[in-house]
Structures are given as C-alpha cells and as structure tokens.
Design a protein around this motif. Structure first.
Motif, short mmCIF file in Angstrom:
data_model
loop_
_atom_site.label_atom_id
_atom_site.label_comp_id
_atom_site.label_asym_id
_atom_site.label_seq_id
_atom_site.Cartn_x
_atom_site.Cartn_y
_atom_site.Cartn_z
N GLY A 75 -4.39 4.53 -0.99
CA GLY A 75 -5.03 3.77 -2.04
C GLY A 75 -5.30 2.36 -1.59
N ASN A 89 -6.81 1.42 5.40
CA ASN A 89 -6.75 2.11 6.70
C ASN A 89 -7.81 3.19 6.88
N ASN A 114 -2.15 9.24 -4.96
CA ASN A 114 -1.79 8.38 -3.84
C ASN A 114 -0.92 9.19 -2.85
N ASP A 115 -1.18 9.03 -1.55
CA ASP A 115 -0.47 9.85 -0.56
C ASP A 115 1.05 9.69 -0.62
N ILE A 144 1.83 1.66 5.31
CA ILE A 144 3.10 1.92 4.62
C ILE A 144 2.79 2.15 3.15
N GLY A 145 3.27 3.27 2.65
CA GLY A 145 3.06 3.59 1.24
C GLY A 145 4.39 3.65 0.52
N GLU A 164 2.95 0.31 -4.47
CA GLU A 164 2.22 -0.09 -3.25
C GLU A 164 3.13 -1.01 -2.42
N HIS A 167 2.19 -3.29 0.51
CA HIS A 167 1.48 -4.54 0.26
C HIS A 167 2.32 -5.52 -0.54
N GLU A 186 3.31 -3.84 5.43
CA GLU A 186 2.53 -2.95 6.32
C GLU A 186 2.12 -3.64 7.62
C1 BGC Z 1 -2.24 1.97 1.07
C2 BGC Z 1 -1.33 2.88 0.29
C3 BGC Z 1 -0.94 4.08 1.12
C4 BGC Z 1 -0.39 3.64 2.46
C5 BGC Z 1 -0.10 4.81 3.37
C6 BGC Z 1 -1.57 1.60 2.38
O1 BGC Z 1 -2.38 0.75 3.11
O2 BGC Z 1 -2.51 0.79 0.34
O3 BGC Z 1 -1.95 3.32 -0.89
O4 BGC Z 1 0.01 4.83 0.42
O5 BGC Z 1 -1.29 2.79 3.12
O6 BGC Z 1 -1.23 5.54 3.63
#
Ligand code: BGC
Length: 318
Positions: A75, A89, A114-115, A144-145, A164, A167, A186
C-alpha cells in the motif's frame, strides 16, 4: 460445481507468490515468479494473471472450483475500494483500481488487502498467532509492512491503512523515503535498505569485503551483507546490528502503542533465523522498560514466506 478453493496472491516488489488453498487453509500448491516491477503496472497485472493460470494448471482445477482470489499488495491502499493509492516499491502503481481490473482479467471475484495485513491474517489463523488474540506482524522484505490483529480481528483503521509500520519515523529527518517522508523504518531495516546502507558507506570511504562488487556495479543484497558480517567484515556487521537495533526500537514502540501478546516477523529477511531474532531480542532487553510485565513474545512466522499467500487466500474465503 462447488467452489471449494481460493487463490492467494502475494504481490511483492521482487516476486509474485501465489498458492491455492482449501477451506482449512491448507496450501495445495504454490508457485512464484519475478515481479519485474520495473516494467510497470500493466506488465505486472499480466504476470499476476499468468500466475493464476499456472496455479490452475498445477492443481488441475477449473475456475468454477475457485471461490475467489485474495491479493495482498503493498500500500497504501483502500481495501474497501479495491484501489492501490501509491505503492512506494512498485513503480507506476499509482491510483490503480487493482481489484476490479484483476477481477475482469481473471473472471473471478477479487479481494484486495494490504500484503502485511494478509500475512498477519495468515499467521493469526494458521501460524504463530493461532493461540493469541492480539498480535502485530512486521514483514521484512523489499519494503517493511505491518499488520495488526486486535481482539481477534484484523485492524484496518478508518482509511484501511493502519499498521503502515514501515513508514513510522524512526530517525528524525533521516534518509529520504519514496513515500515522501524522511527517516521511515523501511529506509533502515528493509532488505533493500540494508544493501543500500552498505553501498553508501563504501561510497563514503569505508572498507568492506563487498567493495569489489560495489565498484564493479555487481548486484548484491541483504543476504550478502549478512554473510560478510559472519565472515568478520566490520562494516557489514555494524550495518546488520544497526538493522536489528532499529527493529527493536520499533517493537518497543509497538509494545507501548498496542500492547500485543505477540510480535511476529515475516518476509524474506527471516530466512536469517536466529541471526536476526537473537540480536533483536538482545537490543530489546536493553531498550525496553522493566516496570511492567507486558513484554510481547517475539517470534518468526511459522508459515514462513507463505504467510502472505495463505492469508490472502483465507481473506478471499471469508
Ligand atoms: C508499503 C506497505 C507494505 C510494505 C511491504 C511498504 O512500502 O507502504 O503497504 O505493506 O511496503 O510491501
């Protein structure tokens, strides 16, 4: 014919993983292909559709036997609207109505999640979180999620973007993040950031066994950094340890914010096993308060890198 199965897709910055699950969340088959994210959104959508065909072929199932597809994607996104707002990403994934487009491409109902939420849901229902009611997941991969389960429910927040964690700002005015902020977790502790931080330190004049690769512009990743650290490379060891320190800082913040029973690490970085978990726990021991017995247990995802696929398939079923 009854649709007894669902497909889970975990759309990552590096790989797209997919699997077919039955109603008990048993993974019948899995398959992964490269995302090739640099080739843009259309290309990635085509690859996702191809992955669905591959999975059907592998299992000998027809579309009529599939109740739906759960897609776990980076997301920020809207689960309710099925829309990816802007995935830092995934180049070109800006305002993509992924749920509807993928439903049209495959002819199957699609749920977008969201993953990291999907991975958290997978671990909560079938993995490390099976016996708890409150858990937080951190997925450590290209980005990082975070996924939050509170009182037995996935917590999405008002705008679907709760958790999130990648972030959350860990260094004031720190490294620039493609999300537009500075100092995001992240940018320090994802697999990509580990390699980048080492590259930058070498460019700034520090020495490392990885320097020849960097000078020759050869690719290397977090695994190489860990391996170099284990071979006694001081810079690689420092960067790995700093990574574990940043993760521990995050766990301290998560503990005080949500007070979960369990914090689970998932994603590619957990292939490091105790080499990740032990130093994070050591930093935690030093950083955490001792004035209340409310420390969460820290564990690695027991579904391993299947957590996202299984969780997405489970969400499609529910
Ligand atoms: C995104 C997250 C996601 C994570 C892992 C982040 O940059 O904002 O939504 O879960 O990456 O893919």
């Amino acid at each position: 014919m009854t649709a007894r199965y669902t497909i889970g897709i975990d759309l990552g910055g590096t790989n797209i993983k997919g699997g077919v699950c039955d109603r008990r969340q048993t993974l019948l088959t899995r398959h992964a292909i490269e995302t090739q994210a640099e080739l843009g959104c259309e290309h990635v959508l085509e690859r996702m559709a191809r992955l669905v065909d591959d999975l059907l072929q592998q299992t000998n199932l027809s579309k009529a036997q599939i109740a739906g597809i759960g897609v776990g994607a980076p997301g920020p996104l809207s689960h309710a609207q099925g829309m990816i707002y802007h995935a830092p990403n995934l180049p070109g994934f800006v305002a993509v109505p992924l749920r509807d487009r993928f439903a049209k491409a495959t002819g199957l109902p699609v749920v977008l999640e969201n993953d990291a939420n999907a991975a958290a849901y997978g671990e909560f229902t079938a993995g490390a979180g099976k016996d708890v009611r409150n858990m937080v997941m951190l997925t450590l991969g290209t980005g990082i999620g975070g996924g939050i389960v509170l009182d037995g429910k996935l917590w999405r927040g008002r705008y679907d973007n709760a958790g999130e964690i990648g972030h959350t700002v860990i260094v004031p005015d720190g490294r620039a993040c493609p999300c537009g902020q500075r100092g995001c977790l992240e940018r320090y502790a994802s697999a990509n950031a580990i390699a980048e931080r080492l590259r930058e330190a070498v460019a700034a004049g520090e020495n490392s066994v990885l320097k020849p690769k960097i000078t020759a512009n050869e690719p290397f990743d977090a695994r190489d950094v860990l391996q170099a650290a284990e071979q006694g490379d001081a810079l690689a060891a420092r960067i790995w340890d700093e990574t574990c320190y940043y993760l521990a800082l995050s766990v301290v913040n998560v503990r005080h914010l949500l007070n979960p029973e369990l914090v689970v690490f998932a994603g590619g970085l957990i292939n490091a096993g105790p080499r990740l978990l032990d130093p994070v726990k050591e930093h935690l021991e030093r950083l955490s308060w001792k004035i209340a017995p409310d420390a969460p247990r820290i564990a690695l995802a027991t579904l391993g890198t299947d957590a996202g696929t299984i969780g997405a398939a489970a969400l499609a079923m529910s």
